[in-house]
Design a protein around this motif. Structure first.
Motif, PDB file in Angstrom:
ATOM      1  N   SER A  65       3.785  31.801 -24.950  1.00 25.39           N
ATOM      2  CA  SER A  65       3.707  30.865 -23.836  1.00 25.39           C
ATOM      3  C   SER A  65       2.408  30.052 -23.838  1.00 25.39           C
ATOM      4  CB  SER A  65       3.832  31.620 -22.512  1.00 25.39           C
ATOM      5  OG  SER A  65       2.755  32.531 -22.378  1.00 25.39           O
ATOM      6  N   SER A  66       1.546  30.316 -24.797  1.00 23.67           N
ATOM      7  CA  SER A  66       0.266  29.607 -24.872  1.00 23.67           C
ATOM      8  C   SER A  66       0.482  28.137 -25.233  1.00 23.67           C
ATOM      9  CB  SER A  66      -0.626  30.265 -25.925  1.00 23.67           C
ATOM     10  OG  SER A  66      -1.784  29.499 -26.118  1.00 23.67           O
ATOM     11  N   HIS A  67      -0.411  27.301 -24.759  1.00 24.73           N
ATOM     12  CA  HIS A  67      -0.364  25.886 -25.101  1.00 24.73           C
ATOM     13  C   HIS A  67      -1.308  25.550 -26.242  1.00 24.73           C
ATOM     14  CE1 HIS A  67       2.257  25.053 -21.774  1.00 24.73           C
ATOM     15  NE2 HIS A  67       1.446  25.714 -20.979  1.00 24.73           N
ATOM     16  N   SER A  68      -1.988  26.561 -26.773  1.00 22.48           N
ATOM     17  CA  SER A  68      -2.873  26.358 -27.914  1.00 22.48           C
ATOM     18  C   SER A  68      -2.040  26.117 -29.167  1.00 22.48           C
ATOM     19  CB  SER A  68      -3.750  27.595 -28.145  1.00 22.48           C
ATOM     20  OG  SER A  68      -4.606  27.800 -27.066  1.00 22.48           O
ATOM     21  N   LEU A  69      -2.624  25.374 -30.089  1.00 26.70           N
ATOM     22  CA  LEU A  69      -2.002  25.171 -31.396  1.00 26.70           C
ATOM     23  C   LEU A  69      -2.535  26.262 -32.324  1.00 26.70           C
ATOM     24  CD1 LEU A  69      -2.519  21.307 -31.678  1.00 26.70           C
ATOM     25  CD2 LEU A  69      -0.549  22.524 -30.772  1.00 26.70           C
ATOM     26  N   TYR A  70      -1.675  26.807 -33.183  1.00 24.58           N
ATOM     27  CA  TYR A  70      -2.078  27.935 -34.014  1.00 24.58           C
ATOM     28  C   TYR A  70      -1.350  27.876 -35.351  1.00 24.58           C
ATOM     29  CZ  TYR A  70      -3.334  32.754 -35.178  1.00 24.58           C
ATOM     30  OH  TYR A  70      -3.843  33.873 -35.775  1.00 24.58           O
ATOM     31  N   LEU A  71      -2.089  28.149 -36.410  1.00 27.99           N
ATOM     32  CA  LEU A  71      -1.520  28.220 -37.754  1.00 27.99           C
ATOM     33  C   LEU A  71      -2.108  29.441 -38.431  1.00 27.99           C
ATOM     34  CD1 LEU A  71      -0.084  26.879 -40.296  1.00 27.99           C
ATOM     35  CD2 LEU A  71      -2.335  25.905 -40.772  1.00 27.99           C
ATOM     36  N   ALA A  72      -1.253  30.277 -38.992  1.00 26.42           N
ATOM     37  CA  ALA A  72      -1.693  31.421 -39.791  1.00 26.42           C
ATOM     38  C   ALA A  72      -0.953  31.349 -41.121  1.00 26.42           C
ATOM     39  CB  ALA A  72      -1.406  32.735 -39.072  1.00 26.42           C
ATOM     40  N   ALA A 110     -12.549  16.320 -30.341  1.00 28.80           N
ATOM     41  CA  ALA A 110     -12.249  15.406 -29.235  1.00 28.80           C
ATOM     42  C   ALA A 110     -12.039  14.001 -29.793  1.00 28.80           C
ATOM     43  CB  ALA A 110     -13.383  15.408 -28.221  1.00 28.80           C
ATOM     44  N   THR A 111     -10.996  13.347 -29.330  1.00 27.60           N
ATOM     45  CA  THR A 111     -10.731  11.990 -29.804  1.00 27.60           C
ATOM     46  C   THR A 111     -11.399  10.949 -28.909  1.00 27.60           C
ATOM     47  OG1 THR A 111      -8.647  11.988 -28.590  1.00 27.60           O
ATOM     48  CG2 THR A 111      -8.559  12.589 -30.925  1.00 27.60           C
ATOM     49  N   THR A 112     -11.651  11.314 -27.660  1.00 27.01           N
ATOM     50  CA  THR A 112     -12.397  10.445 -26.761  1.00 27.01           C
ATOM     51  C   THR A 112     -13.496  11.286 -26.129  1.00 27.01           C
ATOM     52  OG1 THR A 112     -10.913  10.935 -24.913  1.00 27.01           O
ATOM     53  CG2 THR A 112     -10.398   8.996 -26.230  1.00 27.01           C
ATOM     54  N   ALA A 113     -14.541  10.662 -25.733  1.00 27.04           N
ATOM     55  CA  ALA A 113     -15.674  11.351 -25.094  1.00 27.04           C
ATOM     56  C   ALA A 113     -16.141  12.537 -25.949  1.00 27.04           C
ATOM     57  CB  ALA A 113     -15.303  11.800 -23.686  1.00 27.04           C
ATOM     58  N   ARG A 114     -16.291  12.289 -27.253  1.00 22.87           N
ATOM     59  CA  ARG A 114     -16.670  13.356 -28.193  1.00 22.87           C
ATOM     60  C   ARG A 114     -17.958  14.055 -27.774  1.00 22.87           C
ATOM     61  NH1 ARG A 114     -15.624  11.075 -32.782  1.00 22.87           N
ATOM     62  NH2 ARG A 114     -13.635  12.123 -32.850  1.00 22.87           N
ATOM     63  N   SER A 115     -18.928  13.323 -27.263  1.00 24.30           N
ATOM     64  CA  SER A 115     -20.189  13.952 -26.865  1.00 24.30           C
ATOM     65  C   SER A 115     -19.989  14.947 -25.723  1.00 24.30           C
ATOM     66  CB  SER A 115     -21.228  12.899 -26.482  1.00 24.30           C
ATOM     67  OG  SER A 115     -20.766  12.144 -25.376  1.00 24.30           O
ATOM     68  N   LEU A 116     -18.954  14.735 -24.914  1.00 20.22           N
ATOM     69  CA  LEU A 116     -18.676  15.674 -23.830  1.00 20.22           C
ATOM     70  C   LEU A 116     -18.097  16.991 -24.347  1.00 20.22           C
ATOM     71  CD1 LEU A 116     -17.253  13.397 -21.019  1.00 20.22           C
ATOM     72  CD2 LEU A 116     -19.505  14.467 -21.165  1.00 20.22           C
ATOM     73  N   GLY A 117     -17.508  16.977 -25.557  1.00 20.74           N
ATOM     74  CA  GLY A 117     -16.974  18.207 -26.134  1.00 20.74           C
ATOM     75  C   GLY A 117     -18.056  19.244 -26.331  1.00 20.74           C
ATOM     76  N   ARG A 118     -19.177  18.836 -26.910  1.00 15.78           N
ATOM     77  CA  ARG A 118     -20.287  19.774 -27.114  1.00 15.78           C
ATOM     78  C   ARG A 118     -20.847  20.237 -25.771  1.00 15.78           C
ATOM     79  NH1 ARG A 118     -24.221  21.597 -30.757  1.00 15.78           N
ATOM     80  NH2 ARG A 118     -23.542  20.410 -32.544  1.00 15.78           N
ATOM     81  N   SER A 168      -6.978  27.681 -35.126  1.00 14.76           N
ATOM     82  CA  SER A 168      -6.689  27.745 -33.696  1.00 14.76           C
ATOM     83  C   SER A 168      -7.280  26.493 -33.058  1.00 14.76           C
ATOM     84  CB  SER A 168      -7.320  29.004 -33.095  1.00 14.76           C
ATOM     85  OG  SER A 168      -7.078  29.050 -31.715  1.00 14.76           O
ATOM     86  N   GLN A 169      -6.438  25.741 -32.388  1.00 16.15           N
ATOM     87  CA  GLN A 169      -6.896  24.496 -31.777  1.00 16.15           C
ATOM     88  C   GLN A 169      -6.420  24.486 -30.334  1.00 16.15           C
ATOM     89  OE1 GLN A 169      -6.657  21.175 -34.425  1.00 16.15           O
ATOM     90  NE2 GLN A 169      -6.428  19.729 -32.751  1.00 16.15           N
ATOM     91  N   GLY A 170      -7.371  24.402 -29.403  1.00 17.33           N
ATOM     92  CA  GLY A 170      -6.997  24.453 -28.003  1.00 17.33           C
ATOM     93  C   GLY A 170      -7.855  23.541 -27.161  1.00 17.33           C
ATOM     94  N   GLY A 171      -7.371  23.254 -25.990  1.00 18.20           N
ATOM     95  CA  GLY A 171      -8.099  22.334 -25.127  1.00 18.20           C
ATOM     96  C   GLY A 171      -8.133  20.959 -25.758  1.00 18.20           C
ATOM     97  N   TRP A 172      -9.073  20.188 -25.363  1.00 17.93           N
ATOM     98  CA  TRP A 172      -9.148  18.818 -25.874  1.00 17.93           C
ATOM     99  C   TRP A 172     -10.241  18.628 -26.914  1.00 17.93           C
ATOM    100  CZ3 TRP A 172     -13.674  16.154 -24.803  1.00 17.93           C
ATOM    101  CH2 TRP A 172     -14.511  16.752 -23.850  1.00 17.93           C
TER     102      TRP A 172
END
Length: 121
Positions: A42-49, A87-95, A58-62
């Motif tokens: 049920s997770s909304h995270s992206l996951y590849l193993a 982050a595709t927009t507001a990359r500096s806000l990701g950090r 594991s890719q989650g959030g923005w």
């Protein structure tokens, strides 16, 4: 659970590259990592193993993407964790948004390695 893309998105920024060694076979290390990180259905995270490549994404959030690679050697396995801001927009806000996760990453990775060593060695 949607699958994470194998390729990194354009414009990513590497925040950390962490490495360590575990004296255990790569398949065992990969399986232990997958068991720890695999999200629920049920997770909304992206996951590849990918067990054939010993790769977990594991890719989650923005903004967050974490990649784990297990590389075999004669004494066991090298474990690499790469933390990325995707982050595709507001990359500096990701950090900024993930500052605690980024700051805690080296200690969390050392804890993970200790747990793997206790479990697998």
């Amino acid at each position: 659970m949607p699958e994470a893309p194998r390729r990194r998105p354009g414009g990513f920024v590497v925040l950390h590259t962490l490495r360590g060694h575990v004296r255990a076979r790569p398949a065992a290390v990969f399986t232990a990592l997958d068991a720890r990180f695999r999200p629920s259905n049920s997770s909304h995270s992206l996951y590849l193993a990918d067990p054939s490549a010993f790769l977990i994404v594991s890719q989650g959030g923005w903004w967050y993407r974490g990649e784990y690679r297990v590389v075999p050697d004669e004494q066991g396995s090298h474990v690499e964790h790469v933390m990325l801001n995707v982050a595709t927009t507001a990359r500096s806000l990701g950090r900024f948004t993930g500052r605690r996760v980024v700051a805690d990453a080296p200690a969390a990775f050392e804890t993970l390695l200790r747990q793997l060593r206790l479990e697998l060695q």
